[in-house]
Design an enzyme around this catalytic site. Structure first.
Site, PDB file in Angstrom:
ATOM      1  N   ARG A   1      38.406  25.205 -26.671  1.00 43.53           N
ATOM      2  CA  ARG A   1      37.333  25.067 -25.665  1.00 43.53           C
ATOM      3  C   ARG A   1      37.946  25.464 -24.328  1.00 43.53           C
ATOM      4  NH1 ARG A   1      32.957  20.373 -24.821  1.00 43.53           N
ATOM      5  NH2 ARG A   1      32.155  21.628 -26.531  1.00 43.53           N
TER       6      ARG A   1
ATOM      7  N   HIS B   1      28.880  29.340 -27.175  1.00 43.61           N
ATOM      8  CA  HIS B   1      29.172  28.127 -27.956  1.00 43.61           C
ATOM      9  C   HIS B   1      28.692  28.370 -29.393  1.00 43.61           C
ATOM     10  CE1 HIS B   1      30.225  24.146 -28.828  1.00 43.61           C
ATOM     11  NE2 HIS B   1      29.401  23.453 -28.075  1.00 43.61           N
TER      12      HIS B   1
ATOM     13  N   GLN C   1      27.973  25.532 -31.943  1.00 45.29           N
ATOM     14  CA  GLN C   1      26.729  24.814 -31.663  1.00 45.29           C
ATOM     15  C   GLN C   1      25.542  25.564 -32.270  1.00 45.29           C
ATOM     16  OE1 GLN C   1      26.379  21.784 -29.732  1.00 45.29           O
ATOM     17  NE2 GLN C   1      24.428  21.918 -30.789  1.00 45.29           N
TER      18      GLN C   1
ATOM     19  N   ASP D   1      19.149  22.353 -22.400  1.00 48.67           N
ATOM     20  CA  ASP D   1      20.554  21.972 -22.191  1.00 48.67           C
ATOM     21  C   ASP D   1      20.675  21.592 -20.712  1.00 48.67           C
ATOM     22  OD1 ASP D   1      23.342  21.700 -22.330  1.00 48.67           O
ATOM     23  OD2 ASP D   1      23.739  23.865 -22.383  1.00 48.67           O
TER      24      ASP D   1
ATOM     25  N   CYS E   1      21.699  20.307 -27.310  1.00 53.85           N
ATOM     26  CA  CYS E   1      23.057  20.314 -27.859  1.00 53.85           C
ATOM     27  C   CYS E   1      23.817  19.036 -27.530  1.00 53.85           C
ATOM     28  CB  CYS E   1      23.816  21.528 -27.331  1.00 53.85           C
ATOM     29  SG  CYS E   1      23.838  21.619 -25.536  1.00 53.85           S
TER      30      CYS E   1
ATOM     31  N   ARG F   1      27.023  19.398 -36.562  1.00 53.39           N
ATOM     32  CA  ARG F   1      28.236  20.024 -36.019  1.00 53.39           C
ATOM     33  C   ARG F   1      29.378  19.830 -37.009  1.00 53.39           C
ATOM     34  NH1 ARG F   1      28.923  20.777 -30.646  1.00 53.39           N
ATOM     35  NH2 ARG F   1      30.797  21.832 -31.354  1.00 53.39           N
TER      36      ARG F   1
HETATM   37  N1   CP Z   1      27.481  19.817 -27.828  1.00 48.32           N
HETATM   38  C1   CP Z   1      28.787  19.726 -27.580  1.00 48.32           C
HETATM   39  O1   CP Z   1      29.553  20.671 -27.718  1.00 48.32           O
HETATM   40  O2   CP Z   1      29.203  18.487 -27.169  1.00 48.32           O
HETATM   41  P1   CP Z   1      30.626  18.139 -26.538  1.00 48.32           P
HETATM   42  O3   CP Z   1      30.685  18.820 -25.192  1.00 48.32           O
HETATM   43  O4   CP Z   1      30.619  16.645 -26.403  1.00 48.32           O
HETATM   44  O5   CP Z   1      31.704  18.630 -27.437  1.00 48.32           O
HETATM   45  N1  NVA Z   2      26.169  24.186 -21.297  1.00 48.96           N
HETATM   46  C1  NVA Z   2      26.937  22.968 -21.471  1.00 48.96           C
HETATM   47  C2  NVA Z   2      27.105  22.683 -22.927  1.00 48.96           C
HETATM   48  C3  NVA Z   2      27.902  21.466 -23.270  1.00 48.96           C
HETATM   49  C4  NVA Z   2      28.073  21.260 -24.738  1.00 48.96           C
HETATM   50  C5  NVA Z   2      28.272  23.119 -20.781  1.00 48.96           C
HETATM   51  O1  NVA Z   2      28.874  24.186 -20.885  1.00 48.96           O
HETATM   52  O2  NVA Z   2      28.703  22.176 -20.129  1.00 48.96           O
END
Ligand code: CP
Ligand code: NVA
Length: 307
Positions: free
Chosen positions: A102, A129, A132, A220, A260, A288
Site C-alpha cells: 500500500r 485499489h 477492492q 467512497d 469500500c 476482501r
Molecule cells: N477498503 C480498504 O482498503 O480498507 P482499509 O483502508 O482499512 O485497508
Molecule cells: N479512497 C480511499 C480508499 C480507502 C480504502 C483512500 O485512498 O483513502
C-alpha cells in the site's frame, strides 16, 4: 497473472477465474476445509498508509492458506528514502514469495513489480485499489447479478477506488456512470483505458442523473489518505454528492449500496443508508479476505493438490 498492480491488467477470464477460486475457498473455509496450499510461503506486507481491512485480510488470508505475512511499516523500511525501491524489491525477492504494498505514488508499486522476481500486489496506491474492485465485483457476482447487464453509479470523487472499479467494470461488461463535481473526474488516462477495453462509461455532474435506474450506488470518502490538506475545499465541492435516502430513491428499488470503507458517516453517506437494507458494505469487507486469498492462490501458483 504475474502481478496485480492495476485492475486493468487482468482479463475477463482471469477475473471470473478468481471469482470461482474465491467462492471455492470461501465455501471450503466455512465448511471446515483446512488445506494449506501455501504452507511455508511468506508474503511481505508493505504499508506506507494506514489500513484496517487490507492489512487484516492479507495477514489472515495468508495464514488461512498456510503462509505467513510479514508486516513492514513504510516509515520503517523507508521506500525510496532509506533505500531505493528497486533495491527493496530485489532484497525482498530473496526471502519472501510475494509482496503486497500500500503506497502513495502508484509508480512505487510499479517499480516494485518491475524489479521484484516475485509477484507484487497493489494493496492501494494513489491511483488504484484493484483488490477492492475484485472483492466488490465478486460480491455482486456471488449475489447472482448479471455483471454484463448492470449499471453501476459511482457518486463522488473519481479516485483510486473509482479507477479500479471502472477498469474492472469495463472488463466485465458493466455499464458505469460517475457523478462528480467538475475537476474531480476519474483520470483522463483511466477513462481512455476504460474505453479502449470496450467499457461503457458516462461522466455526469448531477448525482441524480447517475442514480436514476442504477443497480448499484457506490461511494467512497471525499478526502482520501494523503489529501488531508484539501479538506475544506473538498467538503465544499462534494456537499451535493452525499448518498442518502433521497438519492437512493432515484435508483432501482432493488439497488445495492456499496462502500469500500472506511466511511466518513454524515459526509459521503448517511448512517441510514450505510446501515440500511440495501447496503452490502460488510459483504464487500468480508469478501476482501476471500478475493485476496484467491489472488495469492493464483499468483503463487498454488493448487489444492499441494495441500
Ligand atoms: N477498503 C480498504 O482498503 O480498507 P482499509 O483502508 O482499512 O485497508
Ligand atoms: N479512497 C480511499 C480508499 C480507502 C480504502 C483512500 O485512498 O483513502
Amino acid at each position: 497473472m504475474k502481478h496485480l498492480v492495476s485492475a486493468g491488467d487482468l482479463t475477463r477470464e482471469e477475473i471470473l477465474g478468481l471469482f470461482r477460486v474465491a467462492a471455492d475457498l470461501k465455501h471450503g473455509w466455512k465448511v471446515g476445509r483446512r488445506e494449506a496450499p501455501l504452507a511455508g510461503r511468506s508474503i511481505a506486507l508493505i504499508f506506507e498508509k494506514p489500513s484496517l481491512r487490507t492489512r487484516v485480510t492479507f495477514e489472515v488470508g495468508a495464514l488461512q492458506l498456510g503462509a505467513r505475512g510479514v508486516y513492514l511499516a513504510g516509515g520503517e523500511i523507508g521506500l525510496g528514502t532509506r533505500e531505493a525501491v528497486p533495491d527493496v524489491a530485489r532484497n525482498l525477492s530473496l526471502w519472501v514469495d510475494a509482496i503486497a504494498a500500500r503506497v502513495y505514488a502508484h509508480a512505487t508499486v510499479e517499480s516494485l513489480a518491475a524489479h521484484a522476481g516475485i509477484p507484487v500486489i497493489n494493496g492501494l496506491s494513489d491511483a488504484e485499489h484493484p483488490c477492492q474492485a475484485l472483492a466488490d465485483f465478486f460480491t455482486l457476482w456471488e449475489r447472482g447479478l448479471d455483471l454484463g447487464a448492470i449499471r453501476v453509479a459511482w457518486i463522488g470523487d473519481g479516485n483510486n477506488v473509482c479507477h479500479s472499479l471502472l477498469l474492472t467494470g469495463a472488463l466485465l461488461g458493466a455499464s458505469m456512470v460517475v457523478a462528480c463535481p467538475p475537476g474531480y473526474e476519474p483520470a483522463a488516462a483511466v477513462q481512455a483505458r476504460v474505453r479502449r477495453l470496450g467499457g461503457r462509461l458516462d461522466i455526469v455532474h448531477d448525482p441524480r442523473d447517475a442514480a436514476t435506474g442504477a443497480d448499484v450506488l457506490y461511494t467512497d470518502v471525499w478526502i482520501s489518505m494523503g489529501q488531508e490538506a484539501e479538506r475544506v475545499q473538498r467538503l465544499e465541492a462534494f456537499s451535493r454528492y452525499q448518498v442518502n435516502e433521497r438519492l437512493l430513491g432515484f435508483a432501482k428499488p432493488t439497488a445495492l449500496v456499496m462502500h469500500c470503507l472506511p466511511a466518513h458517516r454524515g459526509e459521503e453517506i448517511t448512517d441510514a443508508v450505510l446501515d440500511g437494507p440495501r447496503s452490502v458494505a460488510l459483504e464487500q469487507a468480508e469478501n476482501r479476505l476471500h478475493a485476496q486469498k484467491a489472488v495469492l492462490f493464483e499468483l503463487l501458483g498454488a493448487s489444492l493438490d499441494d495441500a
